[in-house]
Design an enzyme around this catalytic site. Structure first.
Site, short mmCIF file in Angstrom:
data_model
loop_
_atom_site.label_atom_id
_atom_site.label_comp_id
_atom_site.label_asym_id
_atom_site.label_seq_id
_atom_site.Cartn_x
_atom_site.Cartn_y
_atom_site.Cartn_z
N ASP A 166 0.85 -1.20 0.00
CA ASP A 166 0.00 0.00 0.00
C ASP A 166 0.88 1.25 0.00
O ASP A 166 1.71 1.42 0.91
CB ASP A 166 -0.84 -0.04 1.28
N GLU B 247 -4.70 5.14 -3.33
CA GLU B 247 -6.06 5.64 -3.13
C GLU B 247 -6.37 6.80 -4.08
O GLU B 247 -5.50 7.60 -4.39
CB GLU B 247 -6.23 6.12 -1.67
N GLU C 50 -14.13 0.68 -0.95
CA GLU C 50 -14.33 0.69 0.50
C GLU C 50 -15.57 1.49 0.87
O GLU C 50 -15.73 2.65 0.42
CB GLU C 50 -13.09 1.28 1.20
O1 KIV Z 1 -4.77 -0.21 4.51
C1 KIV Z 1 -5.58 -1.13 4.35
O2 KIV Z 1 -5.58 -2.13 5.08
C2 KIV Z 1 -6.56 -1.00 3.29
C3 KIV Z 1 -7.71 -1.97 3.29
C4 KIV Z 1 -8.63 -1.66 4.38
C5 KIV Z 1 -8.35 -2.04 1.96
O3 KIV Z 1 -6.47 -0.13 2.50
#
Ligand code: KIV
Length: 277
Positions: free
Chosen positions: A86, A118, A185
């Protein structure tokens, strides 16, 4: 069973075949090995790390170095699952060049298979640039925690027709930009179903109803390790926190009482050798 790493083509085929994709977050080696052993297809090293592991109030303070550190632990524990890293706040918004550079770190330094970022249509040029650089990207629309303040809090998104249409457009723009997956989400189930139907790439829902191509949850919510709050969309499969507290309490009591360690946990030495010390 086929233990070869899950590929994007396989995930796309799962969508076409109407087979649901599972995704769970992981931030460390043991969790990654558990998820991998039960063949969860995709593991997300989420920036939720900031809240459930590092103790921050939001995901905003999470750094690139922290993400890389945890992604490395997860990829060391993974052989089957497709691993997504992420991208933390401000690691991809400042410039396209910076986004490519930071996305590259997830792949080169941490061995991730994909990055997630995002944002809606406005992020399509960034997605395209990162994909063009050879790095698969998963988009994330709806409630985007890194910019929750701008959204006036952690609220369901796309509840009215106008904002729902914007989310449909975002999903299509991100697919056209080359995203290989979209996390959705906290959006209404009907909207998630429509986006899922309109896209060729898999949609992964969290608080987005049952009609997405797959589901993602935060590991600490699933196993009861995060007690500060539990969102409505979470299903807790086991409540580990009380069990861990009880185990630690017993350990403390055993140490205090001198009943741990016992002979079975100690290393013996002959009396003869001991006498020579
Ligand atoms: O950071 C995370 O765990 C996420 C999920 C909730 C999709 O973005």
């Amino acid at each position: 069973m086929d233990r070869k790493k899950v590929t994007i083509a396989q995930l796309e085929k799962m969508k076409r075949d109407n087979r649901k994709i599972s995704m769970i977050t992981a931030y460390d080696y043991p969790t990654a090995t558990f998820a991998d052993q039960v063949e969860i297809e995709t593991i997300l090293v989420g920036d939720s790390l900031g809240m459930v592991v590092l103790g921050y109030d939001s995901t905003v303070p999470v750094t690139m170095d922290a993400m890389i550190h945890h992604c490395q632990a997860v990829t060391r524990g993974t052989e089957y699952a497709f691993v997504l890293g992420d991208m933390p706040f401000l690691s991809y918004q400042v410039s396209v060049e910076k986004a490519i550079e930071n996305a590259g770190r997830f792949v080169k330094e941490a061995g991730c298979d994909c990055v997630k970022l995002e944002g809606g249509s406005e992020m399509a040029p960034v997605v395209k640039a990162v994909v063009d650089a050879g790095i698969p990207v998963c988009a994330h629309i709806g409630l985007t925690p890194q910019t929750a303040t701008k959204l006036s809090g952690f609220k369901v998104q796309g509840k009215d027709a106008e904002s729902a249409k914007e989310l449909v457009k975002s999903a299509k723009d991100l697919e056209a930009a080359g995203a290989c997956m979209v996390v959705m989400e906290c959006i209404p189930d009907r909207l998630a179903a429509k986006i899922t139907e309109e896209l060729n790439i898999p949609t992964i829902g969290i608080g987005a109803g049952p009609d997405c191509d797959g589901q993602v949850l935060v590991y600490h919510d699933v196993v009861g390790l995060f007690e500060r709050f539990t969102p409505k969309f979470v299903k807790r499969y086991v409540n580990l926190a009380p069990q861990i507290r009880e185990a630690l309490k017993q350990y403390k009591e055993d140490v205090a009482a001198g009943t741990f360690p016992g002979p079975e946990h100690s290393f013996a030495m002959s009396e003869e050798e001991a006498a020579k010390i």
